[in-house]
Write an enzyme that holds these catalytic residues in place. Structure first.
Site, PDB file in Angstrom:
ATOM      1  N   ASN A  77       0.850  -1.180   0.000  1.00 29.64           N
ATOM      2  CA  ASN A  77       0.000   0.000   0.000  1.00 29.64           C
ATOM      3  C   ASN A  77       0.892   1.238   0.000  1.00 29.64           C
ATOM      4  O   ASN A  77       0.730   2.141   0.790  1.00 29.64           O
ATOM      5  CB  ASN A  77      -0.914   0.001   1.228  1.00 29.64           C
ATOM      6  N   HIS A 106      16.985  13.342 -10.217  1.00 21.69           N
ATOM      7  CA  HIS A 106      17.659  14.457 -10.886  1.00 21.69           C
ATOM      8  C   HIS A 106      19.163  14.295 -10.747  1.00 21.69           C
ATOM      9  O   HIS A 106      19.646  13.615  -9.843  1.00 21.69           O
ATOM     10  CB  HIS A 106      17.231  15.793 -10.269  1.00 21.69           C
ATOM     11  N   ALA A 163       9.211   1.923  11.027  1.00 23.99           N
ATOM     12  CA  ALA A 163       8.430   3.033  10.482  1.00 23.99           C
ATOM     13  C   ALA A 163       9.267   4.298  10.376  1.00 23.99           C
ATOM     14  O   ALA A 163      10.054   4.611  11.261  1.00 23.99           O
ATOM     15  CB  ALA A 163       7.209   3.281  11.363  1.00 23.99           C
ATOM     16  N   THR A 168      19.249   3.585   2.770  1.00 21.13           N
ATOM     17  CA  THR A 168      20.185   4.018   1.734  1.00 21.13           C
ATOM     18  C   THR A 168      21.213   2.947   1.390  1.00 21.13           C
ATOM     19  O   THR A 168      21.930   3.080   0.410  1.00 21.13           O
ATOM     20  CB  THR A 168      20.941   5.282   2.193  1.00 21.13           C
ATOM     21  N   LYS A 169      21.306   1.889   2.231  1.00 19.97           N
ATOM     22  CA  LYS A 169      22.279   0.815   2.029  1.00 19.97           C
ATOM     23  C   LYS A 169      21.587  -0.529   2.209  1.00 19.97           C
ATOM     24  O   LYS A 169      20.517  -0.618   2.802  1.00 19.97           O
ATOM     25  CB  LYS A 169      23.418   0.941   3.036  1.00 19.97           C
ATOM     26  N   ARG A 183      19.789   2.088  10.322  1.00 18.91           N
ATOM     27  CA  ARG A 183      20.907   1.329  10.894  1.00 18.91           C
ATOM     28  C   ARG A 183      20.357   0.069  11.547  1.00 18.91           C
ATOM     29  O   ARG A 183      19.210   0.044  11.994  1.00 18.91           O
ATOM     30  CB  ARG A 183      21.628   2.161  11.942  1.00 18.91           C
ATOM     31  N   ARG A 186      18.926  -4.580  15.712  1.00 18.37           N
ATOM     32  CA  ARG A 186      19.274  -5.888  16.282  1.00 18.37           C
ATOM     33  C   ARG A 186      18.987  -6.987  15.266  1.00 18.37           C
ATOM     34  O   ARG A 186      18.288  -6.786  14.275  1.00 18.37           O
ATOM     35  CB  ARG A 186      18.500  -6.161  17.562  1.00 18.37           C
TER      36      ARG A 186
END
Length: 193
Positions: A77, A106, A163, A168-169, A183, A186
């Protein structure tokens, strides 16, 4: 109002949509539902949805020949934006407000993006200097609401994205990640899998 033509092939639920000279191939398993709020197309794009999936939200193709593949028993969703490829495995939960985008939209350099608004409106946006990389979301992943998954990311099997996270990795399998940037919080223990 746009005219839409549907072409069915042998009850496999393959549908070809022709919208403003752009073609979308939809391969939807009969046990799945596909209900989108917004669809934006480029040339020769494809959406493949496997069995018992419920796909809602918005889908935007920013590049020609882009594909979105959605596995079995997926609930989505969110908002998918593809210029190349987004692959979602089986048994995946993607909550509301999630954005998954396989490109930077961009160029970094202003001189290379200065005409983006005008060119985009004319259907002539130059993607040459925009970084694009496919996204893979593995089986059994849960992505919490309002998260953002960015280009080139692979989310490992069974991972949970908290949430509001910005991924990015790559995310290791069977871990919980959260934050901006996301990050590892656990590992998900064997008895929780």
């Amino acid at each position: 109002m746009q005219k839409v033509k549907y072409y069915f092939k042998k009850l496999k639920y393959t549908i070809l949509l022709f919208l403003n000279r752009n073609t979308l191939t939809l391969n939807i398993h009969p046990s799945s539902t596909f209900n989108i709020n917004r669809l934006q197309l480029k040339e020769n794009c494809a959406i493949n949805i496997d069995e018992q999936s419920q796909v809602e939200g918005s889908i935007c193709f920013d590049g020609d020949n882009a594909t979105i593949a959605i596995g079995k028993r997926v609930f989505m969703n969110g908002y998918l934006i593809a210029a190349q490829s987004i692959e979602i495995g089986d048994d995946v939960l993607i909550s509301w407000g999630v954005t998954i985008v396989d490109h930077n939209s961009h160029a970094i350099s202003f001189s290379e993006r200065s005409q983006d608004v005008v060119n985009w409106r004319l259907g002539k946006k130059d993607w040459t200097n925009v970084k694009i990389a496919p996204i893979k979301i593995s089986n059994k992943v849960w992505i919490g609401f309002n998260s953002i998954i960015l280009k080139g990311v692979t989310i490992g099997e069974g991972a949970i994205v908290g949430a509001g996270s910005v991924v990015t990795k790559d995310v290791p399998a069977w871990t919980i990640v959260a934050g901006n940037p996301a990050r590892v919080i656990r590992e998900i223990l064997e008895d929780e899998r």
